[in-house]
Design a protein around this motif. Structure first.
Motif, PDB file in Angstrom:
ATOM      1  N   ASN A  56       0.885  -1.164   0.000  1.00 27.27           N
ATOM      2  CA  ASN A  56       0.000   0.000   0.000  1.00 27.27           C
ATOM      3  C   ASN A  56       0.930   1.223   0.000  1.00 27.27           C
ATOM      4  O   ASN A  56       2.160   1.079   0.059  1.00 27.27           O
ATOM      5  CB  ASN A  56      -0.988  -0.031   1.180  1.00 27.27           C
ATOM      6  N   GLU A  61      -8.436  -8.218  -8.018  1.00 29.47           N
ATOM      7  CA  GLU A  61      -9.091  -6.939  -7.700  1.00 29.47           C
ATOM      8  C   GLU A  61     -10.611  -7.078  -7.783  1.00 29.47           C
ATOM      9  O   GLU A  61     -11.337  -6.554  -6.921  1.00 29.47           O
ATOM     10  CB  GLU A  61      -8.598  -5.843  -8.651  1.00 29.47           C
ATOM     11  N   ASN A  66      -5.416   1.724  -8.093  1.00 30.62           N
ATOM     12  CA  ASN A  66      -4.254   0.832  -7.979  1.00 30.62           C
ATOM     13  C   ASN A  66      -3.463   0.918  -9.276  1.00 30.62           C
ATOM     14  O   ASN A  66      -4.054   1.055 -10.358  1.00 30.62           O
ATOM     15  CB  ASN A  66      -4.692  -0.622  -7.793  1.00 30.62           C
ATOM     16  N   LYS A 104      -1.135  -0.104  -4.137  1.00 29.61           N
ATOM     17  CA  LYS A 104      -2.539  -0.062  -3.739  1.00 29.61           C
ATOM     18  C   LYS A 104      -2.851   1.314  -3.139  1.00 29.61           C
ATOM     19  O   LYS A 104      -2.212   1.730  -2.173  1.00 29.61           O
ATOM     20  CB  LYS A 104      -2.829  -1.155  -2.712  1.00 29.61           C
TER      21      LYS A 104
END
Ligand code: PLP
Length: 255
Positions: free
Chosen positions: A138, A231, A181, A169
């Motif tokens: 992330n 996803e 993303n 992310k």
């Protein structure tokens, strides 16, 4: 037997994150999950109270027990807890170059609780980066791993550290109603996907996404296909997520 993903991950008693997220996500992807347990954490959907890491000897013994036993196609790591465990995983991966490897560079829980000493973990992660088929940071982890604030520069730095593919992310960025993303392979931006930002916070979303990617890689998807499948699947698990009794982070519904 189904292709197997061997996960190096920790136990989260709430069942939202960690090895339970991995087992459920990989099962849903169509692959089989095997686990080498890195740590026992003490936490719920609201906070982390502490953890006890597995010794690196015990961790490797767990992994080696299944190496010739199961059709392992891919390794996935989440919480590793200590630099010794990171070193042990690096050694394990070097002796198995045939395995694909998904690196989810977990530093803290989504609730903000510590899952290891951040500075030492960041340093030790450097040796795992070039071994990974894909890394799934992330933006907090991306900045911590590279020491850079600008996301484009940070991504380029991570790629220059030997990362083959990176999925950045965007869930922690201040975009009010969407999440973006970005997938990079071999230094190039391959795709950007945007989805609606759902209300609330989620426990174990990162683990679930990385594990589903690993499952799809084990089954033969290429990186882009695996990320696309993961996803789409993750979004549904978050849309259907369940709220804990006392209002902690929601738990993705992976079935
Ligand atoms: N692994 C373990 C054992 C955890 O407890 C957590 C978070 O609590 C994570 C990984 C990371 O979770 P997330 O997917 O929410 O980033």
């Amino acid at each position: 037997m189904r292709p197997t993903v061997l996960c190096f991950s920790g136990l989260d008693p709430s069942g939202g994150a960690g090895l339970q997220a991995d087992i459920e996500a990989i099962g849903q992807s169509g692959a089989h999950a095997a686990i080498a347990c890195t740590a026992l954490t003490i936490q719920n959907s609201q906070q982390v109270f502490g953890f006890e890491a597995t010794s690196s000897q015990l961790l490797l013994a767990q992994a080696n027990a299944v190496v010739n036993d199961l059709p392992i196609q891919c390794v996935k790591s989440g919480m590793l807890g200590t630099t010794e465990n990171i070193q042990a995983l690096a050694d394990f991966l070097k002796s198995h170059p045939e395995y694909q490897y998904v690196l989810d560079p977990v530093l803290v829980a989504n609730s903000g609780g510590s899952l290891g000493d951040q500075a030492t973990l960041v340093h030790a992660f450097q040796q795992l980066i070039p071994l990974a088929t894909i890394i799934t940071p992330n933006t907090i982890e991306l900045r911590a791993l590279t020491g850079l604030d600008d996301l484009e520069l940070a991504t380029q730095k991570l790629l220059s550290m030997g990362a083959h593919a990176v999925l950045v992310k965007g869930g922690h960025e201040a975009t009010a109603d969407y999440i973006r993303n970005a997938l990079y392979i071999n230094g190039e931006l391959i795709s950007e996907t945007t989805c609606a930002r759902l209300d609330g916070e989620y426990h174990g979303s990162g683990c679930s996404l990385a594990s589903y990617i690993a499952g799809r890689l084990a089954l033969g998807d290429n990186i882009q296909q695996a990320v696309n499948h993961a996803e789409t699947w993750l979004f549904a698990t978050l849309k259907n997520a369940e709220s804990p009794v006392v209002g902690g982070q929601k738990i993705p519904k992976r079935f």
